[in-house]
Design an enzyme around this catalytic site. Structure first.
Site, short mmCIF file in Angstrom:
data_model
loop_
_atom_site.label_atom_id
_atom_site.label_comp_id
_atom_site.label_asym_id
_atom_site.label_seq_id
_atom_site.Cartn_x
_atom_site.Cartn_y
_atom_site.Cartn_z
N HIS A 1 0.96 -1.27 0.08
CA HIS A 1 0.36 0.00 0.12
C HIS A 1 1.02 1.29 0.02
O HIS A 1 0.64 2.60 -0.67
CB HIS A 1 -0.68 -0.02 1.03
CG HIS A 1 -1.71 -1.60 1.05
ND1 HIS A 1 -3.06 -0.81 0.17
CD2 HIS A 1 -2.23 -2.27 1.75
CE1 HIS A 1 -3.55 -1.89 0.25
NE2 HIS A 1 -3.11 -3.12 1.00
N ARG B 1 5.36 4.01 -11.61
CA ARG B 1 5.83 5.16 -10.48
C ARG B 1 7.15 5.89 -11.96
O ARG B 1 6.65 4.05 -12.69
CB ARG B 1 7.11 5.05 -9.53
CG ARG B 1 7.81 4.09 -8.46
CD ARG B 1 7.86 3.62 -7.85
NE ARG B 1 8.72 2.19 -7.94
CZ ARG B 1 8.81 1.29 -7.44
NH1 ARG B 1 10.07 1.32 -6.94
NH2 ARG B 1 9.24 -0.03 -8.09
N GLU C 1 4.07 -3.25 -12.76
CA GLU C 1 5.02 -3.20 -13.37
C GLU C 1 5.46 -3.30 -14.66
O GLU C 1 5.89 -3.09 -15.88
CB GLU C 1 6.48 -2.71 -11.92
CG GLU C 1 5.83 -1.58 -11.46
CD GLU C 1 6.17 -1.53 -10.68
OE1 GLU C 1 6.15 -0.19 -9.13
OE2 GLU C 1 7.27 -2.25 -9.58
#
EC number: 3.6.1.57
Length: 349
Positions: free
Chosen positions: A25, A159, A264
């Site tokens: 999280h 990211r 990702e």
């Protein structure tokens, strides 16, 4: 530090992470926070943050405010509403303790709420709800008519290196190397079991193992590497997003749970074997398997050693022969950022 001292619009991020509950999280919210960087002064609110967590957040340019350990989560919500939050704030929540009652108590402060959710387990009262799980719809939620929904893989909380390097899957090729990553904590010690199984597969020549700061079984892995014959094992500790993206591209496949690291890998177009060991990972593991985006072994925790080896063998065979479908065709972090900007603008005179 007195967080309630200013009426300037602020972004506040509420999530927890440690060796006991994992860092999922917190890492997901950090990715979202970095997508929103520059919109307003930002602070992470974390219960008893470890030194490693504090350093990680600070390294990304965020203020860390430790929260007192309240007797209950609802008591924490009351404390935040009375002592911290202001009507001009935007509070972003990510965690399984922030249900409908928690959110409703925060509303007393007049702040705007953004809720990151992948369970669909309770009603929500947030202004914006983000669920980047595939296949989810607004009708899956009980929410006010004013709630804005940002749903599906287009809003993946990634990211920057992954946002910048998104790619479609390539044609199947031989699998000779694997990157294994089970989060910063790996509380079930699945990494050790998977490495042992992979060492029995003759086609694998090189293994990369990603370890986080909260990983507690490094000695067992070092022993496996020291006694390994024919397989080169390399350990990577506490690496940032850009090196991780490079590692995913440098290995023929990734073996990861159905969590952020799987997303990702898939966004980069990388061949992946996945599965689940907690319920909130199950839906994603099933979805990517059913849609030929990755191969799922099922429940990692329920497989014995022989079963794990067999499923990994099947997964490699599938990746070497099956054209994979893209997880997402276009990411839209711009729309996510614009929606939060609207909440911040709403507080301006």
């Amino acid at each position: 530090m007195n967080l309630s001292a200013s009426a300037v619009p602020r972004l506040l991020f509420r999530a927890d992470g440690n060796a006991q509950i994992g860092l999922g999280h917190l890492m997901r919210l950090l990715a979202l926070a970095n997508q929103l960087q520059g919109l307003a002064l930002g602070t992470f609110l974390v219960r008893e943050p470890t030194a490693a967590v504090g350093q990680m957040l600070a390294a990304n340019g965020w203020i860390v405010q430790p929260l007192p350990a309240q007797q209950s989560w609802l008591a924490e919500a009351d404390w935040l509403a009375q002592q911290v939050l202001q009507p001009s704030d935007v509070l972003v929540l990510d965690g399984y303790y922030f249900g409908a009652d928690y959110q409703q108590r925060l509303r007393v402060s007049g702040c705007s709420l953004v809720y990151v959710d992948d369970l669909q387990a309770w009603p929500v009262v947030a202004d914006v709800l983000i669920n980047h799980s595939p296949g989810v719809m607004a009708t899956d939620y009980q929410a006010p008519t004013t709630t804005d929904f940002l749903l599906g893989p287009a809003f993946s909380l990634l990211r920057q290196p992954f946002l910048e390097s998104a790619a479609l899957p390539q044609w199947p090729t031989a699998i000779e190397s694997a990157l294994v990553c089970f989060g910063g904590a790996d509380p079930l010690r699945l990494t050790v079991r998977i490495i042992r199984a992979l060492q029995a597969l003759p086609q694998l020549q090189r293994l990369g193992v990603l370890l986080g700061s909260a990983f507690g079984d490094a000695a067992a892995l070092e022993e496996l590497a020291a006694t390994s014959s024919g397989v080169i094992i390399t350990f990577h500790r506490n690496i940032e997003a850009a090196p991780l993206a490079n590692l995913l591209r440098e290995h023929d496949m990734a073996i990861v749970p159905a969590s952020t690291v799987l997303i990702e890998a898939l966004v980069l177009g990388r061949p992946s074997i996945t599965g689940y060991y907690v319920d909130n990972q199950r839906a994603l593991a099933s979805y990517v398997h059913a849609h030929q985006q990755a191969f799922s072994v099922g429940n990692f925790a329920e497989l014995n050693d022989a079963g794990l080896l067999a499923r990994l063998h099947d997964g490699i065979a599938w990746l070497e022969t099956t054209p994979r479908q893209p997880y997402v065709k276009q990411l839209r972090p711009d729309l996510l950022r614009a929606k939060v900007q609207q909440l911040l603008d709403r507080a301006l005179p």
